[in-house]
Scaffold this motif. Structure first.
Motif, short mmCIF file in Angstrom:
data_model
loop_
_atom_site.label_atom_id
_atom_site.label_comp_id
_atom_site.label_asym_id
_atom_site.label_seq_id
_atom_site.Cartn_x
_atom_site.Cartn_y
_atom_site.Cartn_z
N ALA A 1 0.85 -1.40 0.18
CA ALA A 1 0.10 0.29 0.03
C ALA A 1 1.14 1.39 0.28
O ALA A 1 0.53 2.43 -0.29
CB ALA A 1 -0.46 -0.40 0.71
N ILE A 2 1.76 1.44 0.86
CA ILE A 2 3.07 2.37 0.88
C ILE A 2 3.78 2.63 -0.91
O ILE A 2 3.77 3.64 -1.24
CB ILE A 2 4.16 1.89 1.63
CG1 ILE A 2 3.51 2.43 3.74
CG2 ILE A 2 4.86 3.17 1.68
CD1 ILE A 2 3.80 1.45 4.81
N LEU A 3 4.03 1.26 -1.11
CA LEU A 3 4.58 1.95 -2.45
C LEU A 3 3.47 2.14 -3.56
O LEU A 3 3.95 3.01 -4.44
CB LEU A 3 5.18 0.17 -2.93
CG LEU A 3 6.86 -0.33 -2.23
CD1 LEU A 3 7.04 -1.47 -2.29
CD2 LEU A 3 7.53 0.65 -2.35
N ILE A 4 2.62 2.57 -3.69
CA ILE A 4 1.76 2.07 -4.25
C ILE A 4 1.49 3.53 -4.48
O ILE A 4 0.88 4.48 -4.99
CB ILE A 4 0.43 0.71 -4.31
CG1 ILE A 4 0.41 -0.03 -4.76
CG2 ILE A 4 -1.04 2.16 -5.54
CD1 ILE A 4 -0.95 -0.91 -4.32
N THR A 5 1.06 4.31 -3.04
CA THR A 5 0.97 5.19 -2.60
C THR A 5 2.28 5.87 -3.02
O THR A 5 2.28 6.94 -4.09
CB THR A 5 0.96 5.49 -1.10
OG1 THR A 5 -0.42 4.55 -0.44
CG2 THR A 5 0.45 7.05 -0.78
N ILE A 6 2.82 5.75 -2.58
CA ILE A 6 4.51 6.81 -2.87
C ILE A 6 4.13 7.32 -5.01
O ILE A 6 4.66 8.29 -5.47
CB ILE A 6 5.85 6.43 -3.51
CG1 ILE A 6 6.47 6.23 -1.45
CG2 ILE A 6 6.98 6.89 -3.28
CD1 ILE A 6 7.67 5.54 -0.77
N GLY A 7 4.09 6.08 -6.06
CA GLY A 7 3.79 5.35 -7.50
C GLY A 7 2.90 6.04 -7.84
O GLY A 7 3.24 7.31 -9.13
N THR A 8 1.57 6.12 -6.80
CA THR A 8 0.63 6.79 -7.84
C THR A 8 1.12 8.24 -7.52
O THR A 8 0.35 9.08 -8.58
CB THR A 8 -0.53 7.05 -6.71
OG1 THR A 8 -1.02 5.31 -7.17
CG2 THR A 8 -1.76 6.74 -7.12
N THR A 9 1.33 9.12 -6.32
CA THR A 9 2.20 10.74 -6.13
C THR A 9 3.07 11.07 -7.14
O THR A 9 2.41 12.22 -7.74
CB THR A 9 2.10 10.10 -4.92
OG1 THR A 9 1.31 10.08 -4.12
CG2 THR A 9 2.34 12.14 -3.97
N ILE A 10 4.25 10.53 -7.28
CA ILE A 10 4.86 10.17 -8.25
C ILE A 10 4.73 10.63 -10.31
O ILE A 10 4.18 11.64 -10.27
CB ILE A 10 5.71 10.01 -7.92
CG1 ILE A 10 6.18 9.72 -6.79
CG2 ILE A 10 7.33 9.77 -9.05
CD1 ILE A 10 7.84 8.66 -6.88
N PHE A 11 3.49 9.78 -9.62
CA PHE A 11 2.52 10.22 -11.41
C PHE A 11 2.17 11.09 -11.08
O PHE A 11 2.05 12.02 -12.45
CB PHE A 11 2.45 8.10 -11.37
CG PHE A 11 2.22 8.31 -13.21
CD1 PHE A 11 3.28 7.53 -13.99
CD2 PHE A 11 1.17 8.67 -13.85
CE1 PHE A 11 3.58 7.38 -14.80
CE2 PHE A 11 1.55 8.54 -15.61
CZ PHE A 11 2.60 7.62 -15.73
#
Length: 432
Positions: A120-130
Motif C-alpha cells: 500500500a505504501i509503495l502504491i501510494t508513492i508511485g501514484t503520487t509521483i505519477f
C-alpha cells in the motif's frame, strides 16, 4: 498452555499459528472478497500499459525526445519518444518479477499483513509521483510507474495464503485471485475511456489523485480485517494435531501427578478439537474422504514428492527448478513484450495504422476480460489434471501464439489475442 519452573501452567502452551477453523466462516468469506477487490484494483494495473499509452502520447509525454524534423512532420509518436515510453513499462514489468524474492522473504518473516502494508505504501508513492510527474523538475514517469508496479507483488503474493481459508475451494480461490490480477489491467482501460469521453478534461493528474483511495482501502483492510500470520494448510494443521501427544518429556519434571494428568487431558482435548475442526473446515463428516481425495490428487500430479527432503540449494540445482525457471523467463519476456508493443507489431504486420488501432482497442478489452472468463476453467484444469499435462498445455498454447503472431492476416491477429488473453492467467496460475 505452558509450564514454568514453579509447576503452574497456562493456555499459551497450545497456541499455534492461525488455522482457518479458528476464524469465523463469515470473516473468511469477507477476507477473500476483500482480497479479490484489492487485487482487482492494485495487483497489476501497470500491465494495462497498452491502454494508457495513447493517453500519455496525447499528453505529449516524452515529446521533447523528438527531433526537429519529426516535430515538423507532426508524427503521432516519434522514435525516441516511443522507446522512452516502452522503457517505462519495461522497467516496471521487470521489477514485478525481481521483487518477488524480497516479497517472499518479508512474507515468511513478518507475515501477510506487513507485506500488504508495504504494498500500500509503495502504491501510494508511485501514484503520487505519477500524478505530479508533469510538474516535477525531473523525470517522474519512470519512478512513478516503477513504484506502482512494485506494490502489486506485495499485494498479490501475500493474498495466496487465503486459499487455505477454504481448502475444498483452494483452486477456485487461487483462480479468483489470479483472475483479479489479470483483470486489474482494466483500470487504465476504464481511465482511457473516461479520458476520451471528457475530451481530455479528466487529466491524468486527477485520475491518479483519485486512485489514492485504493492504497488507503488496502491499508484499512490489512489493519482491521486480514490475518497477521498466514493461514496454515490442512497438512500443517494435521501435523499439529499429530504432534499434540498425550505424553510430553516435560511431564517428568512435574512431581504433582494431578497436574500431569490435567496437562495430558488438556493436550488430548486440544488435539481432538483440531481434528474435529479440520473435518468441519473440509466440509466432510469423515476426514478419510478428504484424505482419499488428497491421495488421488498426489497420484494424478505425476511429480508429487520429487523434491521432498532436499534442501533449498539442492532443489535449485535440479532440472525441475532450472527448466521451469528458464520457461518462466522466456514466457514473461514474451508476454510483457507483446503487451508493450501490440500496436507497433500489427502496424508492421498488417501495414495499416487503422487496423492496428482496432486490434489494440480489442486487446485492451480482451486482456482483463480473458482473466475473468478463464477463472472456472483454470480451476478445473489445475484440480483435475496432472502437472505434466498442465505444462504440456502451456507449451502447446505458447507455440500456437508464436505461430499466429507472425501471420500477416487480420483473422490471425484476433485469434492470437483471444488465445493470448486466456493463456496469460493460465500461465500465471499454473506457475504459482
Amino acid at each position: 498452555m505452558s509450564f514454568n519452573p514453579v509447576g503452574t501452567w497456562t493456555e499459551a502452551a497450545f497456541e499455534e499459528p492461525v488455522g482457518a477453523f479458528e476464524v469465523p466462516k463469515w470473516k473468511r468469506i469477507v477476507q477473500v472478497f476483500a482480497a479479490v477487490i484489492y487485487c482487482l484494483l492494485a495487483a497489476g494495473p501497470v500491465f494495462g500499459y497498452a491502454a494508457i499509452k495513447p493517453v500519455l502520447i496525447e499528453e505529449q509525454v516524452y515529446r521533447d525526445e523528438c527531433t526537429a524534423q519529426e516535430l515538423k512532420d507532426n508524427v503521432l509518436v516519434c522514435y525516441k519518444q516511443d522507446l522512452r515510453l516502452n522503457f517505462m513499462f519495461t522497467v516496471a514489468a521487470v521489477s514485478t518479477n525481481v521483487v518477488a524474492l524480497p516479497v517472499g522473504t518479508i512474507l515468511d518473516r513478518y507475515g501477510p499483513r506487513v507485506s500488504g502494508i508495504i504494498g500500500a505504501i509503495l502504491i501510494t508513492i508511485g501514484t503520487t509521483i505519477f500524478a505530479f510527474a508533469w510538474q516535477l523538475p525531473f523525470d517522474g514517469y519512470i519512478p512513478g510507474y516503477l513504484f506502482l508496479a512494485l506494490g502489486g507483488p506485495f499485494i498479490f503474493i501475500s493474498s495466496f495464503q487465503l486459499s487455505n481459508t477454504f481448502p475444498r475451494y483452494s483452486g477456485l480461490i487461487l483462480a479468483l485471485l489470479t483472475g483479479a490480477f489479470d483483470t486489474s489491467s482494466a483500470v487504465f482501460l476504464f481511465y482511457r475511456i473516461i479520458y476520451e469521453a471528457t475530451n481530455g478534461r479528466f487529466w491524468p493528474k486527477y485520475f491518479f489523485l483519485c486512485y489514492l483511495v485504493v492504497p488507503v482501502y488496502i491499508l484499512i483492510v490489512q489493519l482491521f480485517l486480514m490475518p497477521a500470520t498466514s493461514y496454515k494448510t490442512v497438512g500443517e494443521l494435521i501435523t499439529v494435531a499429530e504432534s499434540a501427544e498425550d505424553q510430553h518429556a516435560s511431564d517428568d519434571e512435574i512431581d504433582d501427578l494431578e497436574v500431569v494428568q490435567t496437562l495430558q487431558e488438556a493436550r488430548r482435548a486440544h488435539r481432538d478439537s483440531i481434528v474435529s475442526e479440520i473435518t468441519v473446515l473440509l466440509g466432510t463428516k469423515d476426514g478419510a474422504d478428504q484424505t482419499k481425495q488428497e491421495d488421488k490428487k498426489k497420484k494424478k500430479s505425476g511429480v508429487w514428492g520429487a523434491l521432498h527432503g532436499r534442501t533449498a540449494a539442492e532443489q535449485i540445482r535440479t532440472p525441475w527448478f532450472i527448466f521451469i525457471t528458464l520457461f518462466t523467463v522466456l514466457q514473461m519476456t514474451r508476454i510483457n513484450y507483446f503487451v508493450a508493443t501490440v500496436r507497433a507489431q500489427y502496424v508492421e504486420l498488417l501495414g495499416s495504422l487503422d487496423k492496428a488501432v482496432e486490434i489494440n482497442n480489442f486487446f485492451d478489452i480482451a486482456l482483463p476480460l480473458g482473466g475473468v472468463i478463464s477463472i472456472p476453467f483454470i480451476g478445473l484444469i489445475l484440480d483435475n489434471t496432472s502437472t505434466t499435462f498442465c505444462l504440456a498445455l502451456l507449451v502447446t498454447i505458447a507455440t500456437t501464439i508464436g505461430v499466429l503472431g507472425v501471420i500477416p492476416e487480420t483473422w490471425a491477429a484476433y485469434a492470437n489475442i483471444c488465445l493470448f488473453v486466456v493463456y496469460r492467467p493460465l500461465y500465471y496460475t499454473t506457475v504459482s
